[in-house]
Write a protein that holds these residues in place. Structure first.
Motif, PDB file in Angstrom:
ATOM      1  N   UNK A  48       8.447  13.698  -0.413  1.00  0.00           N
ATOM      2  CA  UNK A  48       8.170  12.792   0.711  1.00  0.00           C
ATOM      3  C   UNK A  48       7.542  13.562   1.869  1.00  0.00           C
ATOM      4  N   UNK A  60       4.055  14.281   1.095  1.00  0.00           N
ATOM      5  CA  UNK A  60       3.250  13.062   1.224  1.00  0.00           C
ATOM      6  C   UNK A  60       2.992  12.729   2.685  1.00  0.00           C
ATOM      7  N   UNK A  61       4.017  12.977   3.511  1.00  0.00           N
ATOM      8  CA  UNK A  61       3.900  12.686   4.938  1.00  0.00           C
ATOM      9  C   UNK A  61       2.852  13.595   5.566  1.00  0.00           C
ATOM     10  N   UNK A  87      15.661   6.864   4.043  1.00  0.00           N
ATOM     11  CA  UNK A  87      16.199   8.234   4.040  1.00  0.00           C
ATOM     12  C   UNK A  87      16.747   8.618   5.409  1.00  0.00           C
ATOM     13  N   UNK A 143       0.856  -1.189   0.000  1.00  0.00           N
ATOM     14  CA  UNK A 143       0.000   0.000   0.000  1.00  0.00           C
ATOM     15  C   UNK A 143       0.892   1.238   0.000  1.00  0.00           C
ATOM     16  N   UNK A 185      -3.377  -8.339   2.131  1.00  0.00           N
ATOM     17  CA  UNK A 185      -2.273  -7.859   2.961  1.00  0.00           C
ATOM     18  C   UNK A 185      -2.641  -7.909   4.441  1.00  0.00           C
ATOM     19  N   UNK A 200       1.040   3.731   2.056  1.00  0.00           N
ATOM     20  CA  UNK A 200       1.617   4.083   3.346  1.00  0.00           C
ATOM     21  C   UNK A 200       2.821   3.196   3.654  1.00  0.00           C
ATOM     22  N   UNK A 201       2.781   1.940   3.186  1.00  0.00           N
ATOM     23  CA  UNK A 201       3.922   1.044   3.415  1.00  0.00           C
ATOM     24  C   UNK A 201       5.146   1.551   2.670  1.00  0.00           C
ATOM     25  N   UNK A 220      10.393   4.213   2.417  1.00  0.00           N
ATOM     26  CA  UNK A 220      11.267   5.277   1.912  1.00  0.00           C
ATOM     27  C   UNK A 220      11.756   6.158   3.052  1.00  0.00           C
ATOM     28  N   UNK A 221      10.870   6.473   4.005  1.00  0.00           N
ATOM     29  CA  UNK A 221      11.256   7.343   5.115  1.00  0.00           C
ATOM     30  C   UNK A 221      12.362   6.683   5.936  1.00  0.00           C
ATOM     31  N   UNK A 238       5.672   4.591   1.873  1.00  0.00           N
ATOM     32  CA  UNK A 238       6.089   5.820   2.553  1.00  0.00           C
ATOM     33  C   UNK A 238       6.970   5.495   3.765  1.00  0.00           C
ATOM     34  N   UNK A 251      -0.532  12.519   4.513  1.00  0.00           N
ATOM     35  CA  UNK A 251      -0.975  11.306   5.188  1.00  0.00           C
ATOM     36  C   UNK A 251      -1.430  11.643   6.608  1.00  0.00           C
TER      37      UNK A 251
END
Lengths: 282, 108
Positions: free
Chosen positions: B3, B6-7, A254, A242, B67, A244-245, A250-251, A247, B10
């Motif tokens: 990012x 996006x964070x 990083x 998904x 999942x 969020x996964x 990647x976070x 995200x 979210x």
């Protein structure tokens, strides 16, 4: 017996790969055998405790205790791996130079060993508790203990064999690149664990999926295939992740790479190792 | 940079996800089988899946397609959230009794 073999193999494989990476990553650190052994032992005790408490865990936090528990231990493992790789990026050069004179590694080795002890414990505890629940269910359901035990033993041995193969494969990497390689593997492992944690928090309705699935590569490689299962542990592969996964994945990459870069130069260069500083994987 | 955006996005979506009321669908597990084995659920909306385990032994509800992975203790109930799903068939199984414990969500 075949069912027991397959389930035990699948669960042991996941833990064994993580232990294999942890063992390789602590190469040259004195006393690591005892630390990894302690991690395995604590993990086994933890497996039984978690299996016994499964009902109580699941019933807590409005029925989402199991998701919170899984997410919490996974994120704890991510934090510990982060601590280790950042510590290693400061000391890897020294450690590589000191491979033959273990003296200084003892004092310095204590910190990452604590971190990887926790990672090993968590890996064994998560997979082990499922094996305990599965075994309990079969025995309570009247299955033969002998057939369960022989299947389980075969599964255990096969899983451990794959973990050992990974460990000895990693040892073949030349010392010059060795800690770069294990650090890189640990970063990807941590990222995959963080993505799993996000999955549990979605399941508990705490986080949104953002996009679900972000992509679907199950036509190419499914999660339940042998290769898919190995890659799931090693690099966090998922056929249908998904948003969020991704995200979280990647976070994590990083943040860890940034942490390794920031702390890289804070230790003085070692006279006996005039090589250029090790670059973290990027 | 993307990012970070996006964070933030979210995080701003978070309360909406928590507040949304999801419809409930129940599956019962007995003699290591799911009943009903196929559950028809609405597509494109989040649902709450309730699993009642009437067996004395634990089971692990699992689905690659959804999942999802969650242990259900013996003689107990658990629930989990699923979706929003695109229309389609989403198989699930009980990992401890794969031979018999098979089922699917049909999203329409």
């Amino acid at each position: 017996m075949l069912a027991a073999l397959l389930l035990v193999f699948r669960e042991v494989l996941e833990a064994a790969l993580i232990v294999g990476i942890a063992a390789a990553a602590t190469r040259g650190v004195a006393g690591r055998g005892r630390w990894i052994g302690a991690g395995l032992g604590l993990g086994l005790v933890g497996s039984v405790l978690v299996a016994i408490g499964a009902g109580a865990i699941a019933g807590s936090i409005g029925g989402t205790g199991q998701e919170w528990f899984n997410a919490a231990v996974l994120l704890a493992a991510v934090a510990m791996i982060g601590w280790h790789v950042i510590w290693m990026s400061r000391h890897a050069r020294q450690l590589a130079a000191d491979m033959k004179s273990m003296g200084s590694a003892v004092a310095q080795g204590r910190r990452p060993l604590t971190a990887l002890l926790v990672v090993v414990t968590i890996a064994v505890l998560r997979e082990g508790s499922e094996i305990v629940l599965f075994g309990y269910g079969l025995v309570a359901g009247g299955a033969s203990v002998a057939s369960l035990a022989s299947g389980g033993a075969l599964g255990l041995l096969s899983g451990v064999a794959v973990g050992l193969a990974l460990y000895y494969g990693l040892l073949k990497i030349p010392m010059r690149y060795f800690f770069q390689a294990t650090n890189g593997l640990l970063v990807l492992l941590a990222a995959g664990l963080a993505a799993s944690a996000a999955g549990y928090l979605v399941q508990a309705d705490v986080l949104p999926t953002l996009v679900d699935p972000l992509w679907d590569t199950s036509w190419l490689l499914t999660d339940d295939s042998m290769l898919g299962g190995v890659l799931k542990v090693l690099i966090g592969y998922s056929a249908q992740p998904s948003g969020i996964q991704m995200l979280f994945y990647a976070a994590t990459v990083l943040v860890l790479l940034a942490g390794m870069r920031v702390f890289r130069f804070s230790s003085p260069p070692v006279a006996s190792a005039p090589r250029p500083a090790l670059e973290p994987e990027s | 940079m993307r990012l970070v955006t996006a964070l933030c996005l979210s995080l701003s979506l978070l309360p909406a996800a928590v507040l949304a009321q999801a419809r409930e669908y129940t599956v019962t597990l007995s003699n290591n089988r799911f009943e009903p084995a196929e559950v028809i659920v609405p597509a494109n909306t989040k649902i709450k899946l309730v699993i009642i385990n009437k067996d004395a032994t634990p089971e692990e509800f699992e689905s690659r397609e959804l999942n999802r992975e969650k242990v259900v203790s013996g003689n107990s109930t658990m629930n989990l959230y699923v979706g929003p799903l695109k229309p389609g068939r989403y198989p699930f199984f009980g990992e401890f009794n794969i031979k018999t414990a098979q089922g699917a969500l049909i999203a329409r």
